[in-house]
Write a protein that holds these residues in place. Structure first.
Motif, PDB file in Angstrom:
ATOM      1  N   MET A  82       0.831  -1.198   0.000  1.00 36.42           N
ATOM      2  CA  MET A  82       0.000   0.000   0.000  1.00 36.42           C
ATOM      3  C   MET A  82       0.870   1.254   0.000  1.00 36.42           C
ATOM      4  SD  MET A  82      -2.797  -1.303   2.810  1.00 36.42           S
ATOM      5  CE  MET A  82      -3.487   0.331   3.005  1.00 36.42           C
ATOM      6  N   MET A  83       1.903   1.250   0.834  1.00 34.52           N
ATOM      7  CA  MET A  83       2.782   2.429   0.920  1.00 34.52           C
ATOM      8  C   MET A  83       3.546   2.643  -0.375  1.00 34.52           C
ATOM      9  SD  MET A  83       4.330   2.208   4.799  1.00 34.52           S
ATOM     10  CE  MET A  83       4.432   0.437   5.059  1.00 34.52           C
ATOM     11  N   TYR A  84       4.155   1.578  -0.899  1.00 35.76           N
ATOM     12  CA  TYR A  84       4.971   1.708  -2.108  1.00 35.76           C
ATOM     13  C   TYR A  84       4.121   2.116  -3.309  1.00 35.76           C
ATOM     14  CZ  TYR A  84       8.601  -0.741   0.539  1.00 35.76           C
ATOM     15  OH  TYR A  84       9.532  -1.099   1.473  1.00 35.76           O
ATOM     16  N   THR A  85       2.902   1.597  -3.376  1.00 35.52           N
ATOM     17  CA  THR A  85       2.024   1.963  -4.488  1.00 35.52           C
ATOM     18  C   THR A  85       1.699   3.449  -4.455  1.00 35.52           C
ATOM     19  OG1 THR A  85       1.034  -0.248  -4.528  1.00 35.52           O
ATOM     20  CG2 THR A  85      -0.217   1.532  -5.557  1.00 35.52           C
ATOM     21  N   PHE A 103      -5.334   5.379   3.237  1.00 37.63           N
ATOM     22  CA  PHE A 103      -5.330   3.936   3.495  1.00 37.63           C
ATOM     23  C   PHE A 103      -6.171   3.294   2.401  1.00 37.63           C
ATOM     24  CE2 PHE A 103      -6.453  -0.086   5.435  1.00 37.63           C
ATOM     25  CZ  PHE A 103      -5.306  -0.441   6.123  1.00 37.63           C
ATOM     26  N   ALA A 104      -5.502   2.721   1.407  1.00 36.72           N
ATOM     27  CA  ALA A 104      -6.207   2.181   0.247  1.00 36.72           C
ATOM     28  C   ALA A 104      -5.671   0.796  -0.069  1.00 36.72           C
ATOM     29  CB  ALA A 104      -6.032   3.097  -0.964  1.00 36.72           C
ATOM     30  N   LEU A 105      -6.591  -0.112  -0.370  1.00 34.16           N
ATOM     31  CA  LEU A 105      -6.213  -1.471  -0.751  1.00 34.16           C
ATOM     32  C   LEU A 105      -7.096  -1.892  -1.920  1.00 34.16           C
ATOM     33  CD1 LEU A 105      -4.465  -3.938  -0.242  1.00 34.16           C
ATOM     34  CD2 LEU A 105      -6.180  -4.762   1.374  1.00 34.16           C
ATOM     35  N   GLY A 106      -6.598  -1.638  -3.129  1.00 38.15           N
ATOM     36  CA  GLY A 106      -7.341  -1.982  -4.332  1.00 38.15           C
ATOM     37  C   GLY A 106      -6.558  -2.935  -5.217  1.00 38.15           C
ATOM     38  N   LYS A 107      -6.943  -3.010  -6.475  1.00 40.34           N
ATOM     39  CA  LYS A 107      -6.292  -3.931  -7.405  1.00 40.34           C
ATOM     40  C   LYS A 107      -4.823  -3.582  -7.612  1.00 40.34           C
ATOM     41  CE  LYS A 107     -10.464  -5.096 -10.027  1.00 40.34           C
ATOM     42  NZ  LYS A 107     -11.121  -5.087 -11.367  1.00 40.34           N
TER      43      LYS A 107
END
Length: 288
Positions: A82-85, A103-107
């Motif tokens: 998540m951080m690196y993206t 705080f994001a968790l996607g494709k």
């Protein structure tokens, strides 16, 4: 083959990181806080369980602690993805906002996680193959020349692992983020003929920071930074390792705090040069 611009990549790493330090902090501080707190409790439980397994003769406690650490490691990798993206999106120009809470968790994040997990699996496979080759070499040469042959095989094996790691990892995250597919193969293709350029970039961007971190860790640990003398046999060595873990456990809050504080710098100086290099090699996707 295209060449990665070394000086420009290094310059961008520092200018981007320090010019956008506030934005990087906003993008990563929530997942990094979870990583720091979770790592503290997971490591504390692991060290106490490991020590109990040795003192009380309860190997199941160490097994449970190892299982917990393995599970937590997977969660931590997702959080790092998540951080690196988010930082890669900012460095590639795909993100214009700089939120204070993110705080994001996607494709896209899961693709980056898949790339990191696949890279670790490949490295484990290489390491197992390396151990097999060393065992075969030792069996072929016999006792008389085993030490020299194993030493030579070890050097070649470690160099091969480092070469594969550098080639697969350097552009994996920007390629994954920009192209919306796991970029391990893309990184390998684009970095052809650029190994020593990538090494030079890493030395100039990350080595100074890691040296400062080592100095700070030594200051935190003080005399406890020195390893404890190991006893005789495997049992003595394991007991010494357990004692060393217990000593480290005392300093764990400060060490986790240090890791949390320097994480924006590590993220910026790791991701930014790779993003610049990717844009230089794939200009059709955009420019920095």
């Amino acid at each position: 083959m295209s060449k990665i611009p070394v000086v420009q990549s290094i310059r961008f790493a520092y200018t981007f990181t320090f010019a956008h330090l506030g934005a990087i902090i906003g993008l990563i501080w929530i997942p990094m806080l979870i990583v720091s707190v979770g790592s503290f409790f997971a490591f504390s439980y692991y060290t106490s369980s490991f020590a109990a397994a040795l003192s009380q003769g309860a190997p199941e406690a160490a097994g449970q602690a190892a299982a917990l650490m393995s599970g937590w490691s997977v969660i931590a990798l997702v959080l790092y993805a998540m951080m690196y993206t988010a930082v890669a999106e900012l460095a590639l120009g795909l993100r214009k906002d700089a939120p204070l809470l993110h705080f994001a968790l996607g494709k896209r994040e899961m693709r980056v996680f898949g790339g990191i997990a696949a890279l670790l699996a490949i490295l484990i496979g290489f390491f197992l193959a390396y151990l097999a080759v060393v065992a075969i070499v030792a069996g072929l040469v016999g006792a008389s020349g085993a030490a020299a042959a194993i030493g030579a095989a070890a050097i070649v094996g470690y160099l091969a692992i480092i070469f594969v790691l550098v080639r697969l990892s350097f552009l994996m995250i920007p390629a994954t983020v920009a192209e919306d597919k796991v970029g391990l193969g893309r990184s390998w293709t684009l970095t052809n003929g650029n190994f020593w350029r990538i090494v030079a970039i890493g030395i100039c961007t990350l080595l100074p920071l890691f040296l400062l971190i080592l100095i700070a860790e030594a200051a935190i640990l003080g005399p406890d930074a020195m390893p404890l003398p190991a006893g005789n046999g495997i049992t003595g060595q394991m007991q010494a390792a357990a004692q060393q873990m217990s000593v480290m456990n005392v300093h764990l809050p400060a060490l986790m705090g240090l890791s949390f504080v320097v994480s924006p710098l590590i993220a910026g100086l790791t991701i930014a040069p790779a993003c610049y290099a990717y844009r230089a090699l794939v200009p059709a996707k955009g420019s920095i």
